[in-house]
Scaffold this active site. Structure first.
Site, PDB file in Angstrom:
ATOM      1  N   ALA A 189       9.481  34.170  55.262  1.00 35.95           N
ATOM      2  CA  ALA A 189      10.105  34.963  54.190  1.00 35.95           C
ATOM      3  C   ALA A 189      11.571  35.165  54.531  1.00 35.95           C
ATOM      4  O   ALA A 189      12.092  36.276  54.524  1.00 35.95           O
ATOM      5  CB  ALA A 189       9.388  36.292  54.022  1.00 35.95           C
ATOM      6  N   GLY A 190      12.241  34.050  54.881  1.00 37.11           N
ATOM      7  CA  GLY A 190      13.686  34.078  55.121  1.00 37.11           C
ATOM      8  C   GLY A 190      14.396  33.786  53.807  1.00 37.11           C
ATOM      9  O   GLY A 190      13.823  33.950  52.716  1.00 37.11           O
ATOM     10  N   ARG A 279      16.138  25.659  59.869  1.00 35.81           N
ATOM     11  CA  ARG A 279      16.664  24.288  59.871  1.00 35.81           C
ATOM     12  C   ARG A 279      17.080  23.916  61.284  1.00 35.81           C
ATOM     13  O   ARG A 279      17.414  24.775  62.093  1.00 35.81           O
ATOM     14  CB  ARG A 279      17.848  24.171  58.893  1.00 35.81           C
ATOM     15  CG  ARG A 279      17.460  24.488  57.451  1.00 35.81           C
ATOM     16  CD  ARG A 279      18.638  24.331  56.492  1.00 35.81           C
ATOM     17  NE  ARG A 279      19.166  22.980  56.463  1.00 35.81           N
ATOM     18  CZ  ARG A 279      18.690  21.995  55.705  1.00 35.81           C
ATOM     19  NH1 ARG A 279      17.667  22.207  54.905  1.00 35.81           N
ATOM     20  NH2 ARG A 279      19.224  20.788  55.743  1.00 35.81           N
ATOM     21  N   ASP A 319      26.705  22.839  60.386  1.00 33.58           N
ATOM     22  CA  ASP A 319      25.352  23.169  60.861  1.00 33.58           C
ATOM     23  C   ASP A 319      25.032  22.530  62.207  1.00 33.58           C
ATOM     24  O   ASP A 319      24.274  23.096  62.998  1.00 33.58           O
ATOM     25  CB  ASP A 319      24.298  22.663  59.857  1.00 33.58           C
ATOM     26  CG  ASP A 319      24.156  23.570  58.643  1.00 33.58           C
ATOM     27  OD1 ASP A 319      24.997  24.483  58.484  1.00 33.58           O
ATOM     28  OD2 ASP A 319      23.226  23.353  57.855  1.00 33.58           O
ATOM     29  N   HIS A 451      37.220  49.571  34.742  1.00 26.79           N
ATOM     30  CA  HIS A 451      36.056  50.291  34.229  1.00 26.79           C
ATOM     31  C   HIS A 451      35.753  49.782  32.831  1.00 26.79           C
ATOM     32  O   HIS A 451      36.677  49.637  32.034  1.00 26.79           O
ATOM     33  CB  HIS A 451      36.344  51.796  34.176  1.00 26.79           C
ATOM     34  CG  HIS A 451      35.262  52.576  33.509  1.00 26.79           C
ATOM     35  ND1 HIS A 451      34.088  52.883  34.140  1.00 26.79           N
ATOM     36  CD2 HIS A 451      35.155  53.081  32.245  1.00 26.79           C
ATOM     37  CE1 HIS A 451      33.303  53.560  33.308  1.00 26.79           C
ATOM     38  NE2 HIS A 451      33.930  53.689  32.153  1.00 26.79           N
TER      39      HIS A 451
HETATM   40  P1  NAD Z   1      15.321  31.533  58.044  1.00 27.92           P
HETATM   41  O1  NAD Z   1      15.601  31.464  59.488  1.00 27.92           O
HETATM   42  O2  NAD Z   1      16.193  32.347  57.150  1.00 27.92           O
HETATM   43  O3  NAD Z   1      13.806  32.091  57.827  1.00 27.92           O
HETATM   44  C1  NAD Z   1      12.664  31.472  58.380  1.00 27.92           C
HETATM   45  C2  NAD Z   1      11.580  32.509  58.596  1.00 27.92           C
HETATM   46  O4  NAD Z   1      10.377  31.844  58.968  1.00 27.92           O
HETATM   47  C3  NAD Z   1      11.907  33.485  59.726  1.00 27.92           C
HETATM   48  O5  NAD Z   1      11.895  34.802  59.214  1.00 27.92           O
HETATM   49  C4  NAD Z   1      10.767  33.254  60.733  1.00 27.92           C
HETATM   50  O6  NAD Z   1      10.326  34.437  61.352  1.00 27.92           O
HETATM   51  C5  NAD Z   1       9.648  32.681  59.859  1.00 27.92           C
HETATM   52  N1  NAD Z   1       8.640  31.894  60.584  1.00 27.92           N
HETATM   53  C6  NAD Z   1       8.836  30.948  61.528  1.00 27.92           C
HETATM   54  N2  NAD Z   1       7.646  30.438  61.946  1.00 27.92           N
HETATM   55  C7  NAD Z   1       6.661  31.068  61.252  1.00 27.92           C
HETATM   56  C8  NAD Z   1       5.221  30.985  61.222  1.00 27.92           C
HETATM   57  N3  NAD Z   1       4.515  30.132  62.001  1.00 27.92           N
HETATM   58  N4  NAD Z   1       4.517  31.793  60.368  1.00 27.92           N
HETATM   59  C9  NAD Z   1       5.193  32.662  59.565  1.00 27.92           C
HETATM   60  N5  NAD Z   1       6.560  32.776  59.546  1.00 27.92           N
HETATM   61  C10 NAD Z   1       7.292  31.984  60.373  1.00 27.92           C
HETATM   62  O7  NAD Z   1      15.237  30.011  57.569  1.00 27.92           O
HETATM   63  P2  NAD Z   1      15.196  29.367  56.107  1.00 27.92           P
HETATM   64  O8  NAD Z   1      14.832  30.389  55.082  1.00 27.92           O
HETATM   65  O9  NAD Z   1      14.344  28.163  56.246  1.00 27.92           O
HETATM   66  O10 NAD Z   1      16.703  28.949  55.858  1.00 27.92           O
HETATM   67  C11 NAD Z   1      17.315  27.965  56.722  1.00 27.92           C
HETATM   68  C12 NAD Z   1      18.821  28.115  56.762  1.00 27.92           C
HETATM   69  O11 NAD Z   1      19.396  27.742  55.523  1.00 27.92           O
HETATM   70  C13 NAD Z   1      19.247  29.533  57.072  1.00 27.92           C
HETATM   71  O12 NAD Z   1      20.251  29.492  58.050  1.00 27.92           O
HETATM   72  C14 NAD Z   1      19.787  30.023  55.767  1.00 27.92           C
HETATM   73  O13 NAD Z   1      20.836  30.969  55.935  1.00 27.92           O
HETATM   74  C15 NAD Z   1      20.291  28.745  55.089  1.00 27.92           C
HETATM   75  N6  NAD Z   1      20.210  28.918  53.647  1.00 27.92           N
HETATM   76  C16 NAD Z   1      21.119  29.702  53.020  1.00 27.92           C
HETATM   77  C17 NAD Z   1      21.005  29.927  51.661  1.00 27.92           C
HETATM   78  C18 NAD Z   1      22.003  30.799  50.970  1.00 27.92           C
HETATM   79  O14 NAD Z   1      23.087  30.971  51.493  1.00 27.92           O
HETATM   80  N7  NAD Z   1      21.679  31.395  49.829  1.00 27.92           N
HETATM   81  C19 NAD Z   1      19.954  29.382  50.931  1.00 27.92           C
HETATM   82  C20 NAD Z   1      19.053  28.602  51.601  1.00 27.92           C
HETATM   83  C21 NAD Z   1      19.186  28.378  52.966  1.00 27.92           C
END
Ligand code: NAD
Length: 479
Positions: A189-190, A279, A319, A451
């Site tokens: 839930a990232g 990633r 990255d 405003h």
């Molecule tokens: P993230 O690191 O944000 O979240 C991944 C999540 O997966 C973490 O909270 C972790 O605890 C969880 N996780 C890992 N293994 C697990 C398991 N076995 N079971 C349950 N949960 C588990 O990574 P992401 O969401 O894949 O994003 C990757 C990168 O891409 C990030 O650096 C993000 O900032 C970037 N990104 C940015 C944007 C944006 O700027 N809007 C959009 C997409 C991606």
């Protein structure tokens, strides 16, 4: 004789192509070598961001948000429609058109700035030489004074949930679903998890996010992430914190997922499972080992503050060197580097890196959270105001969320701004500027805001740091 350049940029994503354009502007002879092939087999500049990440996801987020508005908001404005329906194929076609329009535009920018774009794989040979294996045609060797590696990152794959591209998918596959899954599981839930979860949930998928860690969005100030979690829950996203996935496998026409939750092992079955657990740096086919390019234990290319690798005149940005995996951070690094190579004095301010999550409401932040500021030894003062009293937000039918300002009590300097609410992705720019210019709360308090605008709420949040908010009940006595 091999063709000789001032600068060769390896990688045509956001870490690479803007650097190549800037080098062209600075009068350098520059080539940008890019291996990206889209699913239709066509090469494209723009990397993950334009082809498989930021841009296509924003297109689908917007379409699904429009659907939600049509279904639930129009009646509040007194507008009635017939039955609201959607055509996923048309949504996908719009998304693809936006991506291809932008990636196609890079060619025109290259032409205007004298950049030679080359489609194929690049391999470092040492001594300023790069071997190119083009998608079409023969191998060639190019030479350059400076080589910049900006090869980006790719989704982490889990051995416990092997990717098959159809049932267990990554974030790219999940942008191309041709039907809405009835039940969708997401590991993680990232940022990616909640964005893709929002898209498919709004389109009708019953969506469950399994997150190993107990804290939701730990990089965001706790007050903001708590409020975001509440809104996502109300929208129907089933986010289970502390749920560590231990196995996922295809069973019949679905995926069976086992996870540890509250001391027990539970299982769920989904039609599709998205793995969104982060990633990893992408350095395949670069010949890193053969040429002795130093990587760290996680595979990131090691660089110093000037983006120099251990190899002479070979640099790396974006990255692939780690840090925040964000397109704009990669852009800034690439541009700063080519400017430095041309003798300019530029640098990237890592204390003012904006972050946005494009859900509804959006989440956006820059600088320190309250907990981070305290841990860094600051005497902290904070203020926060909700959007509930903001006229523009009410007119937008989006008066949810809040802006929180974290400042140093001794110097009055703003240390961080974290927000959840309508269009906070856009409001964030002012907060980034505040950090970039080392603004104090007083500086912002003395700045007139239009405003009625959403940006007034930033002004109010800053005023509330010293108990001076006008349209909110202050939690402290006015200074
Ligand atoms: P993230 O690191 O944000 O979240 C991944 C999540 O997966 C973490 O909270 C972790 O605890 C969880 N996780 C890992 N293994 C697990 C398991 N076995 N079971 C349950 N949960 C588990 O990574 P992401 O969401 O894949 O994003 C990757 C990168 O891409 C990030 O650096 C993000 O900032 C970037 N990104 C940015 C944007 C944006 O700027 N809007 C959009 C997409 C991606």
């Amino acid at each position: 004789m091999s063709e000789r350049y001032d600068v060769i940029v390896i990688g045509g994503g956001t870490g690479g192509y803007p650097a190549a354009i800037r080098a062209g502007q600075l009068g350098q002879k520059v080539a940008c070598i890019n291996a990206w092939l889209n699913r239709d087999g066509k090469p494209a500049f723009g990397g993950t961001c334009l082809n498989a990440g930021c841009i296509p996801s924003k297109a689908l987020l917007e379409s699904s948000e429009m659907l939600h508005k049509a279904q639930h908001e129009l009646t509040l404005h007194g507008i009635s429609t017939g039955k609201v329906a959607f055509d996923l194929a048309a949504m996908q076609a719009r998304k693809d058109k936006i991506s291809s329009g932008l990636t196609g535009g890079i060619g025109a920018l290259f032409k205007a700035n004298g950049v030679t774009g080359i489609e194929g794989w690049a391999k470092l040979l040492g001594d300023g030489k790069v071997e190119v294996t083009p998608h079409k045609g023969d191998k060639q060797v190019l030479e350059a004074e400076h080589i910049i590696v900006a090869t980006g990152s790719e989704p982490v794959q889990l051995k416990i949930a092997p990717h098959d591209g159809e049932f267990i998918v990554d974030s790219w596959d999940a942008l191309d679903f041709t039907a809405v899954p009835k039940r969708l599981g997401i590991i993680g839930a990232g940022v990616i998890g909640v964005e893709l979860g929002s898209v498919w949930s709004r389109l009708g998928a019953q969506t469950v996010l399994l997150e190993a860690v107990d804290t939701f969005l730990p990089m965001v100030d706790a007050a903001i992430s708590k409020e975001a979690l509440r809104h996502y829950g109300k929208q129907g996203l089933d986010i289970r914190l502390g749920a560590k996935v231990i196995k996922a496998e295809k069973k019949g026409k679905g995926v069976q997922v086992s996870f540890e939750f509250k001391g027990k092992t539970e299982t769920e079955t989904f039609d599709k499972l998205i793995v969104a657990v982060g990633r990893r740096p992408f350095t395949d086919k670069l010949g890193a080992k053969d040429v002795g390019l130093e990587l760290d234990e996680r595979g990131f290319i090691k660089v110093d503050k000037g983006y120099r690798t251990n190899l002479k005149n070979v640099y790396a940005t974006g990255d692939v060197i780690g840090g925040a995996m964000l397109a704009h951070k990669a852009i800034e690094e690439g541009v700063a580097l080519v400017e430095q190579l041309a003798g300019h004095h530029t640098q990237v301010n890592y204390k003012a890196v904006p972050s946005v999550i494009y859900t509804s409401p959006e989440v956006a932040w820059v600088g320190l959270s309250e907990a981070e500021a305290k841990a860094a030894g600051h005497e902290v003062k904070t203020g926060a105001t909700s959007f509930a009293g903001n006229g523009r937000a009410k007119a937008l039918e989006a008066a949810v969320g809040q802006i929180k300002v974290i400042a140093d009590a001794k110097t009055d300097r703003i240390l961080g701004v974290h927000m959840v609410g309508p269009y906070v992705s856009e409001l964030l720019a002012e907060a980034v500027l505040a950090l970039e210019f080392a603004a104090t709360c007083e500086d912002i308090a003395l700045t007139m805001h239009g405003h009625p605008t959403l940006s007034e709420n930033f002004h109010e949040a800053v005023l509330s740091v010293d108990g001076r908010a006008i349209h909110a009940i202050n939690k402290k006595k006015a200074a």
